[in-house]
Design a protein around this motif. Structure first.
Motif, PDB file in Angstrom:
ATOM      1  N   SER A 268     -31.449   2.945  -8.062  1.00  0.00           N
ATOM      2  CA  SER A 268     -30.541   1.851  -8.389  1.00  0.00           C
ATOM      3  C   SER A 268     -30.158   1.876  -9.864  1.00  0.00           C
ATOM      4  O   SER A 268     -28.982   1.701 -10.225  1.00  0.00           O
ATOM      5  N   ASN A 269     -31.138   2.105 -10.730  1.00  0.00           N
ATOM      6  CA  ASN A 269     -30.859   2.155 -12.174  1.00  0.00           C
ATOM      7  C   ASN A 269     -29.896   3.288 -12.514  1.00  0.00           C
ATOM      8  O   ASN A 269     -28.975   3.126 -13.318  1.00  0.00           O
ATOM      9  N   LEU A 270     -30.108   4.452 -11.906  1.00  0.00           N
ATOM     10  CA  LEU A 270     -29.229   5.596 -12.161  1.00  0.00           C
ATOM     11  C   LEU A 270     -27.813   5.304 -11.678  1.00  0.00           C
ATOM     12  O   LEU A 270     -26.831   5.674 -12.334  1.00  0.00           O
ATOM     13  N   HIS A 271     -27.721   4.649 -10.537  1.00  0.00           N
ATOM     14  CA  HIS A 271     -26.404   4.302  -9.996  1.00  0.00           C
ATOM     15  C   HIS A 271     -25.669   3.350 -10.939  1.00  0.00           C
ATOM     16  O   HIS A 271     -24.454   3.501 -11.171  1.00  0.00           O
ATOM     17  N   ARG A 272     -26.384   2.398 -11.499  1.00  0.00           N
ATOM     18  CA  ARG A 272     -25.771   1.459 -12.440  1.00  0.00           C
ATOM     19  C   ARG A 272     -25.353   2.177 -13.728  1.00  0.00           C
ATOM     20  O   ARG A 272     -24.283   1.898 -14.290  1.00  0.00           O
ATOM     21  N   LEU A 273     -26.178   3.106 -14.185  1.00  0.00           N
ATOM     22  CA  LEU A 273     -25.856   3.834 -15.419  1.00  0.00           C
ATOM     23  C   LEU A 273     -24.637   4.732 -15.244  1.00  0.00           C
ATOM     24  O   LEU A 273     -23.916   5.004 -16.207  1.00  0.00           O
ATOM     25  N   GLU A 274     -24.415   5.214 -14.010  1.00  0.00           N
ATOM     26  CA  GLU A 274     -23.242   6.057 -13.755  1.00  0.00           C
ATOM     27  C   GLU A 274     -21.948   5.364 -14.185  1.00  0.00           C
ATOM     28  O   GLU A 274     -20.994   6.009 -14.622  1.00  0.00           O
ATOM     29  N   HIS A 275     -21.920   4.045 -14.042  1.00  0.00           N
ATOM     30  CA  HIS A 275     -20.690   3.285 -14.240  1.00  0.00           C
ATOM     31  C   HIS A 275     -20.518   2.770 -15.674  1.00  0.00           C
ATOM     32  O   HIS A 275     -19.476   2.168 -15.986  1.00  0.00           O
ATOM     33  N   ILE A 276     -21.516   2.989 -16.529  1.00  0.00           N
ATOM     34  CA  ILE A 276     -21.385   2.425 -17.883  1.00  0.00           C
ATOM     35  C   ILE A 276     -21.567   3.453 -18.995  1.00  0.00           C
ATOM     36  O   ILE A 276     -21.423   3.124 -20.165  1.00  0.00           O
ATOM     37  N   THR A 277     -21.866   4.693 -18.653  1.00  0.00           N
ATOM     38  CA  THR A 277     -21.993   5.718 -19.689  1.00  0.00           C
ATOM     39  C   THR A 277     -20.707   6.540 -19.745  1.00  0.00           C
ATOM     40  O   THR A 277     -19.984   6.653 -18.757  1.00  0.00           O
ATOM     41  N   ASP A 278     -20.457   7.122 -20.880  1.00  0.00           N
ATOM     42  CA  ASP A 278     -19.265   7.955 -21.047  1.00  0.00           C
ATOM     43  C   ASP A 278     -19.571   9.050 -22.057  1.00  0.00           C
ATOM     44  O   ASP A 278     -20.730   9.250 -22.445  1.00  0.00           O
ATOM     45  N   ARG A 279     -18.554   9.748 -22.490  1.00  0.00           N
ATOM     46  CA  ARG A 279     -18.762  10.877 -23.396  1.00  0.00           C
ATOM     47  C   ARG A 279     -19.450  10.468 -24.686  1.00  0.00           C
ATOM     48  O   ARG A 279     -20.217  11.230 -25.266  1.00  0.00           O
ATOM     49  N   LYS A 280     -19.157   9.260 -25.131  1.00  0.00           N
ATOM     50  CA  LYS A 280     -19.756   8.802 -26.389  1.00  0.00           C
ATOM     51  C   LYS A 280     -21.260   8.634 -26.265  1.00  0.00           C
ATOM     52  O   LYS A 280     -22.003   8.905 -27.219  1.00  0.00           O
ATOM     53  N   THR A 281     -21.710   8.188 -25.112  1.00  0.00           N
ATOM     54  CA  THR A 281     -23.136   7.888 -24.941  1.00  0.00           C
ATOM     55  C   THR A 281     -23.897   8.977 -24.191  1.00  0.00           C
ATOM     56  O   THR A 281     -25.123   8.946 -24.144  1.00  0.00           O
ATOM     57  N   ASP A 282     -23.180   9.956 -23.608  1.00  0.00           N
ATOM     58  CA  ASP A 282     -23.842  10.991 -22.799  1.00  0.00           C
ATOM     59  C   ASP A 282     -24.896  11.767 -23.576  1.00  0.00           C
ATOM     60  O   ASP A 282     -25.909  12.196 -23.019  1.00  0.00           O
TER      61      ASP A 282
END
Length: 476
Positions: A268-282
């Motif tokens: 669940s945590n990974l699924h939520r992180l999928e939607h809020i991370t981007d190139r800046k935070t990767d």
């Protein structure tokens, strides 16, 4: 070049015969193209010798037979460490250590009576006794004769290519060298048990986070490196106090302790992180620090805030917070520490980022309170340690009839429960508590972070239930 089936021969010879051949020089282990074998660790060597003594199955050693003008030369191209370990153990060059996996073996001896005669059953068959033997710290000379016989007669499987050309020998050397022994990450998986390993592999294979987010190379996704990182993340998130630097110990700990609910939470945590991370935070989510960030995000999920707040924190961390000091140390300085898998380093990193996050979100950390102090303050100032132990034990009995996957049973909500059990016992309402709890679990799925307020809310609900129960009894 086509390879005829009859050019490959499988054979089995006794260990004792193999070692005689080794000393006579019947085969060579120094082909010019063969890479220097990796030296075995003592633990790996000891496990192999124990495997032989226990008469367990091992893959074949590989040989090539080369026909030259001077005669036939047999090259040992895979299995040199095994041959050297067998020979060194029998010659008394080392004793087995204490870290053998499954160190107890058994052997049979015929039973004899007081006069030294063999004992037989009513059908005339000899009776045997099974003897358990601990292999730890044993030299070859220490073994009982029965186990020496097993060692000496152990069947060494040999796969030999006959009539080899130099090109075929080179081919075999290359392909067998490509089949190196398991690395630490791959070994760790074997200690996790089928169910835990399956769930970790499922996360590694199916989570979009590792495909579309973070900073993971193709190399990171091979040879169980990703699986090891997920195991580390499980430890950092749910069992930081039990952190294991050793991969095998970590795998064994998860096998004994990891739950289905924890794996579901990780997914669940990974699924939520999928939607809020981007190139800046990767870049933050790499093989070195992913377990740190996953543990911190799990703490964030307990704050009941919008996930966008965590993304904003990540961006601010990348821009400036990475250099902000807490207790005279910054994240940049923590990154320079050696021993990145050490308990102290892992713990310091998690605590450092959590502190940065809570300050950024302007969330006050709740003061840690012991169970007995909480009960004294909210229920009974005279309660004793023995009383609290009794109430904690009683609480475990009450939870049998409720949904054990409920968030209400989180460790962070335990203070309220022990306080309520104390209240019920001291007011002779323990039977009513047993009836009230299943109903409360059906009507509630979360709790207040402030345990004093949460306790009052639960107590009010319980008192109302008791009042209704007593009223219905009086009417009856």
């Amino acid at each position: 070049m086509a390879i005829r089936k009859n050019e490959i021969k499988d054979d089995v010879i006794m260990c004792e015969t193999l070692l005689r051949m080794f000393h006579r020089g019947d085969f060579r282990n120094d082909h010019p193209l063969q890479r220097a074998p990796e030296a075995w660790t003592n633990e790996y060597r000891d496990d192999f010798i124990a495997t032989v003594i226990k008469d367990e199955n091992v893959d074949s050693i590989k040989m090539c037979e080369e026909v030259t003008d001077s005669g036939i030369t047999i090259w040992l191209i895979d299995g040199g460490n095994r041959v050297r370990a067998l020979d060194a153990f029998k010659n008394g060059e080392f004793k087995l250590g204490r870290l053998i996996d499954l160190p107890i073996t058994t052997y049979q001896v015929p039973r004899k009576d007081a006069q030294g005669h063999f004992v037989e059953d009513e059908n005339g068959n000899r009776v045997y006794d099974e003897i358990e033997y601990d292999l730890r710290n044993k030299w070859y000379k220490d073994l009982p004769q029965e186990l020496k016989d097993v060692f000496n007669s152990w069947g060494v499987k040999i796969t030999k290519r006959l009539n080899s050309t130099p090109e075929l020998i080179e081919h075999d050397i290359r392909r067998y060298n490509h089949q190196g022994k398991m690395n630490h990450a791959e070994t760790a998986v074997t200690y996790m048990g089928k169910d835990v390993a399956r769930q970790i592999k499922e996360i590694a294979d199916e989570s979009r986070f590792f495909k579309d987010c973070g900073s993971y190379s193709e190399s990171d996704k091979k040879r169980s490196k990703l699986e090891r990182m997920i195991a580390e993340s499980m430890m950092a998130t749910f069992y930081l106090d039990n952190w294991k630097k050793d991969a095998k110990k970590m795998g064994a700990f998860l096998y004994e302790n990891a739950t289905k609910e924890e794996f579901e939470k990780m997914k669940s945590n990974l699924h939520r992180l999928e939607h809020i991370t981007d190139r800046k935070t990767d870049s933050l989510f790499n093989m070195k620090n992913s377990s740190i960030w996953f543990a911190v995000f799990n703490k964030f999920t307990e704050l009941d805030l919008d996930d966008k707040k965590f993304y904003e924190f990540l961006c601010t961390f990348v821009d400036e917070l990475h250099s902000k000091k807490i207790n005279d140390v910054s994240w940049d300085e923590l990154e320079e520490l050696r021993g990145t898998k050490d308990t102290k380093v892992i713990t310091c990193k998690i605590q450092h980022i959590e502190k940065l996050m809570m300050d950024y979100l302007q969330v006050e950390e709740e003061e840690t309170v012991s169970t007995i102090d909480f009960v004294k303050e909210t229920v009974d100032p005279e309660v004793t340690e023995e009383d609290v132990e009794l109430y904690e034990s009683a609480f475990e009995d009450y939870t049998v009839e409720v949904d054990n996957t409920s968030k209400l049973l989180d460790q962070k909500n335990r203070l309220s429960w022990i306080g309520l059990v104390t209240y019920a016992f001291q007011n002779d309402k323990d039977m009513e508590l047993n009836l009230w709890m299943p109903q409360y679990f059906k009507e509630h799925s979360t709790y207040l972070r402030n345990q004093k307020e949460n306790y009052i809310q639960m107590k009010d609900s319980f008192d109302l239930f008791c009042k209704k129960e007593n009223g219905s009894k009086n009417v009856a």
